[in-house]
Design an enzyme around this catalytic site. Sequence first.
Site, PDB file in Angstrom:
ATOM      1  N   GLY A  11      80.392 -10.932   0.829  1.00 36.07           N
ATOM      2  CA  GLY A  11      80.150  -9.496   0.412  1.00 36.07           C
ATOM      3  C   GLY A  11      78.641  -9.309  -0.318  1.00 36.07           C
ATOM      4  N   ALA A  13      76.956  -7.147  -0.997  1.00 32.34           N
ATOM      5  CA  ALA A  13      76.259  -5.755  -1.427  1.00 32.34           C
ATOM      6  C   ALA A  13      75.518  -5.734  -2.732  1.00 32.34           C
ATOM      7  CB  ALA A  13      77.436  -4.748  -1.542  1.00 32.34           C
ATOM      8  N   ASN A  34      78.473 -12.161   5.023  1.00 34.09           N
ATOM      9  CA  ASN A  34      78.884 -10.872   5.027  1.00 34.09           C
ATOM     10  C   ASN A  34      79.530 -10.554   6.308  1.00 34.09           C
ATOM     11  OD1 ASN A  34      78.154  -8.451   3.189  1.00 34.09           O
ATOM     12  ND2 ASN A  34      77.716  -7.622   5.004  1.00 34.09           N
ATOM     13  N   VAL A  76      84.208  -7.702  -2.439  1.00 32.56           N
ATOM     14  CA  VAL A  76      84.343  -6.675  -1.350  1.00 32.56           C
ATOM     15  C   VAL A  76      85.167  -5.554  -1.716  1.00 32.56           C
ATOM     16  CG1 VAL A  76      84.199  -8.415   0.608  1.00 32.56           C
ATOM     17  CG2 VAL A  76      86.385  -7.769  -0.367  1.00 32.56           C
ATOM     18  N   SER A 130      81.788  -7.258 -15.269  1.00 32.14           N
ATOM     19  CA  SER A 130      81.251  -6.014 -15.656  1.00 32.14           C
ATOM     20  C   SER A 130      79.801  -6.433 -16.003  1.00 32.14           C
ATOM     21  CB  SER A 130      82.106  -5.511 -17.032  1.00 32.14           C
ATOM     22  OG  SER A 130      81.382  -4.498 -17.480  1.00 32.14           O
ATOM     23  N   LYS A 185      89.877  -6.443 -17.501  1.00 33.76           N
ATOM     24  CA  LYS A 185      88.742  -5.623 -17.132  1.00 33.76           C
ATOM     25  C   LYS A 185      89.196  -4.217 -16.891  1.00 33.76           C
ATOM     26  CE  LYS A 185      84.807  -4.879 -14.887  1.00 33.76           C
ATOM     27  NZ  LYS A 185      84.731  -3.873 -14.070  1.00 33.76           N
ATOM     28  N   HIS A 188      88.739  -2.741 -20.364  1.00 37.71           N
ATOM     29  CA  HIS A 188      87.597  -2.548 -20.336  1.00 37.71           C
ATOM     30  C   HIS A 188      86.844  -1.343 -20.130  1.00 37.71           C
ATOM     31  CE1 HIS A 188      83.264  -2.848 -19.068  1.00 37.71           C
ATOM     32  NE2 HIS A 188      83.092  -3.546 -20.106  1.00 37.71           N
ATOM     33  N   ASN A 189      87.422  -0.998 -18.749  1.00 40.93           N
ATOM     34  CA  ASN A 189      86.799   0.249 -18.130  1.00 40.93           C
ATOM     35  C   ASN A 189      87.244   1.432 -18.669  1.00 40.93           C
ATOM     36  OD1 ASN A 189      85.831  -1.726 -16.333  1.00 40.93           O
ATOM     37  ND2 ASN A 189      86.123  -0.624 -14.432  1.00 40.93           N
ATOM     38  N   GLU A 192      85.465   1.994 -21.569  1.00 37.16           N
ATOM     39  CA  GLU A 192      84.270   2.552 -21.101  1.00 37.16           C
ATOM     40  C   GLU A 192      84.172   4.104 -21.168  1.00 37.16           C
ATOM     41  OE1 GLU A 192      82.301   2.294 -16.867  1.00 37.16           O
ATOM     42  OE2 GLU A 192      82.303   0.285 -17.890  1.00 37.16           O
TER      43      GLU A 192
END
Length: 484
Positions: A11, A13, A34, A76, A130, A185, A188-189, A192
């Site tokens: 991946g 990106a 990829n 991904v 993150s 996580k 965490h978001n 956020e």
Amino acid sequence: MEKLADIGLIGLAVMGENLVLNMERNGYTVAVFNRTVEKVDAFVNGRGKGKNFVGAHSVEELVASLKRPRKVMLLVKAGQAVDSFIDLLIPHLEPGDIIIDGGNTHYPDTNRRTKYVEEKGLLYIGTGVSGGEEGALWGPSIMPGGSNEAWKHVKPIFQSIAAKVEDGSPCCDWVGENGAGHFVKMVHNGIEYGDMQLITEAYQIMKVLLGMTADEMHEVFKEWNEGELSSYLVEITRDILGFKDEDGGPLVEKILDTAGQKGTGKWTGISALDQGVPLTLIGEAVFARCLSAMKEERVEASKILTGPTPEFKGNKKQFIEDLKEALYASKMVSYAQGYVLMQAAAKEYGWDLNYGGIALMWRGGCIIRSVFLGKIKDAFDNNPKLSNLLLDPFFKDKILKAQASWRRVVSAAFENGIPIPAFSTALAYFDGYRSERLPANLLQAQRDYFGAHTYERIDKPRGEFFHTNWTGRGGTTASSTYSV
């Protein structure tokens, strides 16, 4: 024989490309693949040229280029793509090899995949990463969970590429089994979302009620970022408010007021509902984004529904100080609620979460990084069984000190018709949490009246349930007692 790679990544990106550059810079050879193989060649001959990368044009080639136990990281799109790559990889791996999912995956999927992969004799890690593009390149916060046996094999890599705090401690440690890393996580978001909503509400109050310009607000956030509110989000808000468009005006005022979301805040809210945890601030932050997306409808409503015209008559300098205190107090509530949710999930899934360690992982690299998190680590270091952050001596003193300012800000916003869902729900939670008695006695009486749902009495032991024939027409049969 060509040198074997230390780890493979699928991946390329934005996050994947920057993360492997980080790994290579820290001394690791990385094999990359990829699905669109042209990206592999473009990377190896571009940003990766002359560096320790092995370009692979198939999954088989990627696996063959790795040291044992093989470590393959997926970056991904969450969902079916992860399952597809797991199934592509499994036939080429051997017992003890490790599959790592570094995407924004919903933790129940990681629970399921850990079990599935372990049944094949392999190890699995689901890790939150993150920090965005910059964090991936220079040091993110990394939150791994999954197969405990896998941690020792990836620990040197993960901790070397993670962000570091002042004493050199990496913002990465083992979180727990199964989906624990992705759960942390997710929280965490969610936090956020809450932090961002609180900041935007402070901005709205300064702009609409105090009539401040973007430059004036820039100076306020600059000052706040030098004190106890110092954080990445306050820092970037300072920069955004100072950024000029081509015509010299503030760019922020030309951005359409509709917010997007990718679902992690929603997941946090749903998880809180499932666990019975009052995660009110993050919930309101999610709903505020939903309301912002109703732009055309809001425009029409603004022509029909009227409210007070904002007018400020007090001391502006003092009110800005009140606003700072209100932001700090509300932020405390958001984190307190997030930690209660993590504690509930740990109990539900049998995770042994290190709450102080989680705060340390969030102190650098990630979007919610702030000096504030050091105080959370101290709180749980002092009392690992702390039931609510607001009961810690430091946070108790801070929130009580901020209380009068907080109430003045919420009152002024309400009186002037300025929507502040996050500030107000944080204060409502604080008042509810500190209340020895809430009106749920009446609510439970209502439930028993219409549905025979029973109630407990203050003059009887907990666990004894009673039903009253409120109308004289009902019988003595009551519903079974349970809570969702």
